[in-house]
Scaffold this motif. Structure first.
Motif, PDB file in Angstrom:
ATOM      1  N   ARG A   1      53.904  57.109  -7.914  1.00 25.87           N
ATOM      2  CA  ARG A   1      54.958  56.119  -8.061  1.00 25.87           C
ATOM      3  C   ARG A   1      54.908  55.478  -9.456  1.00 25.87           C
ATOM      4  O   ARG A   1      53.841  55.406 -10.075  1.00 25.87           O
ATOM      5  N   VAL A   2      56.038  55.020  -9.921  1.00 27.89           N
ATOM      6  CA  VAL A   2      56.081  54.276 -11.172  1.00 27.89           C
ATOM      7  C   VAL A   2      55.228  53.019 -11.007  1.00 27.89           C
ATOM      8  O   VAL A   2      55.426  52.226 -10.089  1.00 27.89           O
ATOM      9  N   GLY A   3      54.254  52.862 -11.871  1.00 26.31           N
ATOM     10  CA  GLY A   3      53.386  51.689 -11.809  1.00 26.31           C
ATOM     11  C   GLY A   3      52.164  51.850 -10.943  1.00 26.31           C
ATOM     12  O   GLY A   3      51.430  50.877 -10.724  1.00 26.31           O
ATOM     13  N   PHE A   4      51.901  53.056 -10.441  1.00 21.22           N
ATOM     14  CA  PHE A   4      50.721  53.280  -9.609  1.00 21.22           C
ATOM     15  C   PHE A   4      49.454  52.921 -10.388  1.00 21.22           C
ATOM     16  O   PHE A   4      49.300  53.289 -11.547  1.00 21.22           O
ATOM     17  N   LYS A   5      48.564  52.178  -9.771  1.00 24.83           N
ATOM     18  CA  LYS A   5      47.336  51.639 -10.344  1.00 24.83           C
ATOM     19  C   LYS A   5      47.559  50.477 -11.318  1.00 24.83           C
ATOM     20  O   LYS A   5      46.606  49.844 -11.744  1.00 24.83           O
ATOM     21  N   ARG A   6      48.844  50.208 -11.663  1.00 21.19           N
ATOM     22  CA  ARG A   6      49.135  49.159 -12.631  1.00 21.19           C
ATOM     23  C   ARG A   6      49.816  47.959 -11.976  1.00 21.19           C
ATOM     24  O   ARG A   6      49.396  46.821 -12.152  1.00 21.19           O
ATOM     25  N   ASP A   7      50.859  48.233 -11.198  1.00 20.27           N
ATOM     26  CA  ASP A   7      51.636  47.162 -10.586  1.00 20.27           C
ATOM     27  C   ASP A   7      51.137  46.874  -9.166  1.00 20.27           C
ATOM     28  O   ASP A   7      50.692  47.789  -8.462  1.00 20.27           O
TER      29      ASP A   7
ATOM     30  N   ILE B   1      32.753  54.566  13.959  1.00 22.22           N
ATOM     31  CA  ILE B   1      32.567  55.406  12.770  1.00 22.22           C
ATOM     32  C   ILE B   1      33.915  55.723  12.121  1.00 22.22           C
ATOM     33  O   ILE B   1      34.045  55.721  10.888  1.00 22.22           O
ATOM     34  N   ALA B   2      34.940  55.955  12.940  1.00 21.49           N
ATOM     35  CA  ALA B   2      36.271  56.207  12.394  1.00 21.49           C
ATOM     36  C   ALA B   2      36.772  55.016  11.597  1.00 21.49           C
ATOM     37  O   ALA B   2      37.353  55.172  10.514  1.00 21.49           O
ATOM     38  N   GLY B   3      36.551  53.808  12.116  1.00 21.08           N
ATOM     39  CA  GLY B   3      36.977  52.623  11.394  1.00 21.08           C
ATOM     40  C   GLY B   3      36.313  52.502  10.036  1.00 21.08           C
ATOM     41  O   GLY B   3      36.962  52.197   9.032  1.00 21.08           O
ATOM     42  N   VAL B   4      35.015  52.761   9.993  1.00 24.29           N
ATOM     43  CA  VAL B   4      34.281  52.676   8.730  1.00 24.29           C
ATOM     44  C   VAL B   4      34.720  53.787   7.778  1.00 24.29           C
ATOM     45  O   VAL B   4      35.014  53.552   6.596  1.00 24.29           O
ATOM     46  N   LEU B   5      34.764  55.025   8.274  1.00 28.83           N
ATOM     47  CA  LEU B   5      35.123  56.157   7.418  1.00 28.83           C
ATOM     48  C   LEU B   5      36.513  55.994   6.818  1.00 28.83           C
ATOM     49  O   LEU B   5      36.717  56.205   5.612  1.00 28.83           O
ATOM     50  N   CYS B   6      37.481  55.629   7.640  1.00 31.13           N
ATOM     51  CA  CYS B   6      38.857  55.537   7.150  1.00 31.13           C
ATOM     52  C   CYS B   6      39.030  54.348   6.217  1.00 31.13           C
ATOM     53  O   CYS B   6      39.789  54.427   5.242  1.00 31.13           O
ATOM     54  N   ALA B   7      38.316  53.245   6.489  1.00 33.95           N
ATOM     55  CA  ALA B   7      38.380  52.101   5.572  1.00 33.95           C
ATOM     56  C   ALA B   7      37.865  52.478   4.191  1.00 33.95           C
ATOM     57  O   ALA B   7      38.377  52.005   3.169  1.00 33.95           O
ATOM     58  N   LEU B   8      36.864  53.327   4.147  1.00 29.35           N
ATOM     59  CA  LEU B   8      36.341  53.791   2.868  1.00 29.35           C
ATOM     60  C   LEU B   8      37.241  54.873   2.259  1.00 29.35           C
ATOM     61  O   LEU B   8      37.424  54.932   1.038  1.00 29.35           O
ATOM     62  N   ALA B   9      37.811  55.719   3.108  1.00 26.46           N
ATOM     63  CA  ALA B   9      38.584  56.867   2.619  1.00 26.46           C
ATOM     64  C   ALA B   9      39.892  56.461   1.964  1.00 26.46           C
ATOM     65  O   ALA B   9      40.400  57.179   1.092  1.00 26.46           O
ATOM     66  N   VAL B  10      40.482  55.314   2.366  1.00 23.52           N
ATOM     67  CA  VAL B  10      41.771  54.943   1.781  1.00 23.52           C
ATOM     68  C   VAL B  10      41.656  54.636   0.285  1.00 23.52           C
ATOM     69  O   VAL B  10      42.663  54.635  -0.433  1.00 23.52           O
ATOM     70  N   GLY B  11      40.455  54.395  -0.200  1.00 22.73           N
ATOM     71  CA  GLY B  11      40.269  54.162  -1.623  1.00 22.73           C
ATOM     72  C   GLY B  11      40.121  55.411  -2.448  1.00 22.73           C
ATOM     73  O   GLY B  11      40.113  55.351  -3.689  1.00 22.73           O
ATOM     74  N   LEU B  12      40.033  56.566  -1.795  1.00 21.03           N
ATOM     75  CA  LEU B  12      39.833  57.808  -2.539  1.00 21.03           C
ATOM     76  C   LEU B  12      41.009  58.144  -3.440  1.00 21.03           C
ATOM     77  O   LEU B  12      40.851  58.817  -4.458  1.00 21.03           O
ATOM     78  N   LYS B  13      42.205  57.674  -3.069  1.00 23.07           N
ATOM     79  CA  LYS B  13      43.375  58.012  -3.886  1.00 23.07           C
ATOM     80  C   LYS B  13      43.270  57.412  -5.289  1.00 23.07           C
ATOM     81  O   LYS B  13      43.793  57.980  -6.255  1.00 23.07           O
ATOM     82  N   TYR B  14      42.599  56.283  -5.417  1.00 25.36           N
ATOM     83  CA  TYR B  14      42.428  55.687  -6.739  1.00 25.36           C
ATOM     84  C   TYR B  14      41.368  56.431  -7.542  1.00 25.36           C
ATOM     85  O   TYR B  14      41.451  56.526  -8.763  1.00 25.36           O
ATOM     86  N   LYS B  15      40.387  56.972  -6.840  1.00 26.36           N
ATOM     87  CA  LYS B  15      39.332  57.711  -7.522  1.00 26.36           C
ATOM     88  C   LYS B  15      39.812  59.076  -7.991  1.00 26.36           C
ATOM     89  O   LYS B  15      39.502  59.508  -9.108  1.00 26.36           O
ATOM     90  N   PHE B  16      40.594  59.757  -7.139  1.00 25.52           N
ATOM     91  CA  PHE B  16      41.015  61.123  -7.459  1.00 25.52           C
ATOM     92  C   PHE B  16      42.428  61.196  -8.035  1.00 25.52           C
ATOM     93  O   PHE B  16      42.862  62.269  -8.457  1.00 25.52           O
TER      94      PHE B  16
END
Length: 441
Positions: free
Chosen positions: A193-199, A298-313
Motif C-alpha cells: 500500500r502507499v505509505g506502508f511502514k511509513r503512515d 499456543i495459537a494465540g502466541v504464535l499468531c500474535a508474533l506472526a503478524v509482525g513478520l510482514k514488516y520484517k520480510f
C-alpha cells in the motif's frame, strides 16, 4: 433421513452463512475509514458470486464422482444441482440439498477471507473476476481433496481424505491454509500500500472489529460442530473443543501483547479469538478439551508474533490473513499429529498419546500440499489479472480513498452528520425526490 441431523445441519449452515457478514464487519473495522465499504463489499461480492457458482458446478467439482487420482470431482455430474432435489437422495442421514447448502457456505467464506490481505488497493471488478476463477481452479478441487470421503457404494472421493488419511475435521487445510497462502500470493502480486511502514494505518472502528469477531465466533460453532454432519456426540465434542481453544487463544494473544507492548488491546482480543478458531478447526474432532486449550494458547502466541513478520520480510498483508489464517491453520493441522487422542471422535492417536509419528507425517504432507497448490495457482491467476485488466487501483485513487473511487460512496458522510442521509452520488440519487436531479438531491 434423520430429521434431527437435518435440522442441525441447516441451522449450522445458517450460522456459517452469518460468518461472511461477520467477516465483513471484522475486516471493515480494521481498515481506514476511507476503505470500509470496499472491504465489506469484497465479502458480500464473494458471497453472491460463489453462491451462484456453487449451484452451477462447484458442488459437482467438489463432491461429484472422482475423475482421476482423487484430484477432482466430475463437474457435470450434478451441474445445476440436477438430480439432488428428490426426497430419496440422501447424503448419509441428510437430504442431499442440506449437505449442498452446508458446504456452499464454506466455499463462500474461504474466498472472502483472502480479501483481507489486499485491503485498500484492489479494483472491485478485478476482485470479482479473481474470486470466480480462484473458487473454480483452487477451492473446488481442494474441497474435493479434503472433504469428499469415499463410501462403500462405489463413490470415490479426494486423495487427502482417503489415500493420505490426514485429519481435517472442518477445514484447516481447504479453508484456512488455502486462503492464507492465497492471501500471501496476492499481497506479493499487488505490492505494498502507499505509505506502508511509513503512515499510520490503524483500524478506524474497533467496536466494529469486536462485533465482527463475535459474529465469527458464534458462526464458527456451526462451522466446526456442524462438520460432524449429525446431531450427536461428535458435534458436542467439537463444540466444547472449539470453545476451549478459542478462550485459551485470546489469553495467549493478550499475554503476548502485555509482555511485548505493555498493553492488552481489544484488537488483540478479537484477533486472538479468530486465531484460536482457525487453529482448532482441523483438530476439534481429534483432541480432548485439555489438548484444545494447549493448542489454543499456543495459537494465540504464535499468531500474535506472526503478524509482525510482514514488516520484517516486506510483504503487505493488510489485515494479517497470513499471520492468522496461514500460520494458525498450519499449526492446528500439524498439532493433530501431536495432540490427537484415540478417545476423541476421530479415533486417532498422535505422537504424545502413543500413536507414533505416522499421523504427524500425514498432517504435514496434507498441509504442505494445499499450501503449495494454493500459492502457486493464486500467484499465476493474480499476475494474469494484473497484466490484463489490472488488479490494483491507481496510487492517486488509493490515497483519495477506494470507497469513493470504486463505489462512489463513503462509509461516513461527515458533512451531513447532523441530519443528512447522503453517502455519495449513488446514494444521493436513490434518496432524491421524484423529478429532482442527482446534483440537487
Amino acid at each position: 433421513m434423520d430429521t434431527g441431523d437435518t435440522a442441525w445441519i441447516l441451522t449450522s449452515a445458517s450460522f456459517v452463512l452469518l460468518m461472511t457478514p461477520g467477516l465483513a464487519l471484522f475486516y471493515g473495522g480494521m481498515v481506514r475509514a476511507k476503505s470500509v465499504l470496499n472491504m465489506m463489499m469484497m465479502s458480500f461480492g464473494a458471497l453472491a458470486l460463489v453462491g451462484v457458482l456453487w449451484v452451477l458446478y462447484g458442488y459437482s467439482m467438489a463432491f461429484g464422482q472422482d475423475i482421476g487420482l482423487g484430484l477432482l470431482g466430475n463437474p457435470f455430474e450434478y451441474f445445476g444441482l440436477s438430480g439432488l432435489m428428490g426426497e430419496g437422495n440422501l447424503s448419509g442421514t441428510l437430504p442431499g440439498m442440506a449437505f449442498v447448502g452446508f458446504q456452499a457456505v464454506f466455499a463462500i467464506i474461504t474466498v472472502a477471507l483472502i480479501s483481507g490481505a489486499i485491503a485498500d488497493r484492489a479494483k472491485f471488478g478485478s476482485w470479482m473476476v479473481f474470486a470466480g476463477i480462484w473458487a473454480t481452479v483452487v477451492y473446488f478441487p481442494a474441497a474435493h481433496w479434503v472433504f469428499a470421503f469415499s463410501t462403500d457404494d462405489g463413490y470415490v472421493g479426494g486423495w487427502i481424505a482417503n489415500n493420505l488419511a490426514a485429519i481435517d475435521y472442518a477445514g484447516g487445510t481447504a479453508v484456512h491454509i488455502n486462503a492464507g497462502a492465497a492471501g500471501l500470493a496476492l499481497a506479493l502480486v499487488l505490492g505494498k500500500r502507499v505509505g506502508f511502514k511509513r503512515d499510520p494505518m490503524r483500524p478506524h472502528n474497533l467496536p466494529l472489529v469486536m462485533l465482527g469477531a463475535g459474529l465469527l465466533w458464534f458462526g464458527w460453532f456451526g462451522f466446526n460442530a456442524g462438520s460432524a454432519v449429525a446431531a450427536g456426540n461428535s458435534a458436542a465434542v467439537a463444540w466444547v473443543n472449539t470453545l476451549a481453544a478459542t478462550c485459551a487463544a485470546i489469553l495467549g494473544w493478550l499475554l503476548t501483547e502485555k509482555l511485548r507492548d505493555g498493553h492488552a488491546t481489544s484488537l488483540g482480543a478479537a484477533s486472538g479469538a479468530v486465531a484460536g478458531l482457525v487453529a482448532i478447526t482441523p483438530a476439534c474432532g481429534a483432541l480432548n478439551p485439555v489438548g484444545s486449550i494447549v493448542v489454543g494458547v499456543i495459537a494465540g502466541v504464535l499468531c500474535a508474533l506472526a503478524v509482525g513478520l510482514k514488516y520484517k520480510f516486506g510483504y503487505d498483508d493488510s489485515l494479517d490473513v497470513v499471520g492468522v489464517h496461514l500460520v494458525g491453520g498450519l499449526w492446528g493441522t500439524i498439532a493433530v499429529g501431536f495432540f490427537a487422542t484415540a478417545d476423541a471422535p476421530n479415533g486417532v492417536a498422535g505422537l504424545f498419546f502413543g500413536g507414533g509419528a505416522g499421523q504427524l507425517g500425514r498432517q504435514v504432507v496434507g498441509a504442505a500440499a494445499v499450501l503449495v497448490f494454493s500459492f502457486v495457482l493464486t500467484y499465476v491467476i493474480g499476475t494474469l489479472i494484473q497484466k490484463t485488466i489490472g488488479f490494483r487501483i491507481d496510487p492517486e485513487d488509493e490515497v483519495t480513498g477506494i470507497d469513493q473511487v470504486e463505489h462512489a460512496e463513503t462509509g461516513y458522510d461527515w458533512g451531513t452528520l447532523g441530519g443528512g442521509r447522503s453517502a455519495g452520488p449513488v446514494a444521493q440519487a436513490r434518496h432524491a425526490a421524484p423529478g429532482t436531479s442527482e446534483v440537487s438531491a
